[in-house]
Enzyme design. Structure first.
Site, PDB file in Angstrom:
ATOM      1  N   HIS A 171      31.403  42.369  42.202  1.00  0.00           N
ATOM      2  CA  HIS A 171      32.581  41.785  41.561  1.00  0.00           C
ATOM      3  C   HIS A 171      32.796  40.308  41.869  1.00  0.00           C
ATOM      4  O   HIS A 171      33.523  39.634  41.159  1.00  0.00           O
ATOM      5  CB  HIS A 171      33.812  42.581  42.019  1.00  0.00           C
ATOM      6  CG  HIS A 171      35.051  42.336  41.238  1.00  0.00           C
ATOM      7  ND1 HIS A 171      35.175  42.599  39.892  1.00  0.00           N
ATOM      8  CD2 HIS A 171      36.260  41.841  41.626  1.00  0.00           C
ATOM      9  CE1 HIS A 171      36.392  42.306  39.489  1.00  0.00           C
ATOM     10  NE2 HIS A 171      37.072  41.836  40.515  1.00  0.00           N
ATOM     11  N   ASN A 216      38.617  34.671  39.136  1.00  0.00           N
ATOM     12  CA  ASN A 216      38.004  35.973  39.374  1.00  0.00           C
ATOM     13  C   ASN A 216      39.024  37.080  39.152  1.00  0.00           C
ATOM     14  O   ASN A 216      40.119  37.029  39.712  1.00  0.00           O
ATOM     15  CB  ASN A 216      37.474  36.025  40.812  1.00  0.00           C
ATOM     16  CG  ASN A 216      36.886  37.363  41.213  1.00  0.00           C
ATOM     17  OD1 ASN A 216      37.064  37.813  42.338  1.00  0.00           O
ATOM     18  ND2 ASN A 216      36.165  38.003  40.327  1.00  0.00           N
TER      19      ASN A 216
END
Length: 264
Positions: A241, A94
């Site tokens: 996100h 990520n």
């Protein structure tokens, strides 16, 4: 948590399950607990290794946190793989974790079996506004970790709320804010752009972007990543996100079939 001693200090990680190694690489800021909602399901089939990047979670801070750049985390990833003598791995990364994973796959493809890049860094088509924002976040005027996280986490799941709490606690110490700002400054530099080097990626790749992510938008960075990585699959999810924390069930619905398709 287990620990390995690398050139940059002690790096902590958690380990769950057995089987083919699957690395989980978190964002800046963040830590290995960001993946807590999806680790149990993944550990049913894989040896899941969730890293605390240097300076985050329980890992040691770099000696000079204000001088660190994105290559420091990439080097930590390479050293971690070597220290554990891991075979070719699957990686879920990520943000900065996605950057490190994509760079590894482009420079040392023999070490990567498959990639799941969740809002990865390194694919931003920079312009005057994005560079200015990186400079802002790299300065004394930056948004605090908790304030910035509150903007890019769309869904307040239990895991996302815990991420916000950590962002306002340990991740908000002066040393870690210095590290956070240094990472932002480095992302505006030309050498952090992966769009050309990512064309060398041969590992099967799944790109997951959040429809409501203001930091790494799907309609710009996502499309740039999809154009750059040969045969990559891209999915846009209704989140911000961190889909694995915000909407873990929908995240796993995309990830588990992808991993099963490339499983030995």
């Amino acid at each position: 948590m287990p620990v390995v001693h690398l050139s940059g200090g002690a790096l902590h990680y958690s380990e769950h399950g057995q089987g083919e190694p699957l690395l989980l690489l978190h964002a800046n800021p963040g830590d290995s607990e960001d993946f807590s909602a999806v680790i149990p399901a993944l550990a049913e089939h894989y040896r899941v290794l969730a890293i605390d990047w240097p300076g985050y979670g329980q890992s040691d801070l770099p000696a000079r946190p204000g001088s660190v750049d994105v290559t420091f985390f990439y080097a930590a990833l390479r050293d971690f793989l070597t220290a554990l003598a891991l075979p070719p791995v699957l990686i879920i990364g990520n943000s900065i974790g996605g950057y490190a994973a994509a760079r590894l796959a482009s420079e040392e493809p023999e070490r990567v079996r498959g990639l799941i890049l969740v809002s990865p860094g390194g694919f931003t088509p920079h312009n005057i506004l994005t560079r200015a924002f990186c400079r802002l976040q790299g300065s004394r005027l930056s948004l605090s970790p908790s304030r910035f996280a509150s903007l890019y986490l769309k869904h307040r799941s239990v895991t996302a709320q815990a991420m916000l709490q950590r962002a306002s606690g340990l991740q908000a110490t002066p040393e870690r804010i210095t590290l956070n700002r240094a990472m932002w400054r480095s992302f505006a530099r030309p050498e952090s752009d992966l769009r050309q080097s990512a064309r060398r990626i041969t590992a099967p790749t799944l790109l997951l972007f959040g429809q409501y992510d203001p930091a790494i938008p799907a309609n710009k960075d996502g499309k740039a990543a999809a154009r750059s990585i040969p045969a990559a699959q891209m999915v846009t999810l209704p989140c911000g996100h961190a889909s694995f924390a915000e909407i873990p069930e929908q995240f796993l619905a995309q990830v588990q079939p992808f991993l099963a398709a490339i499983k030995r």
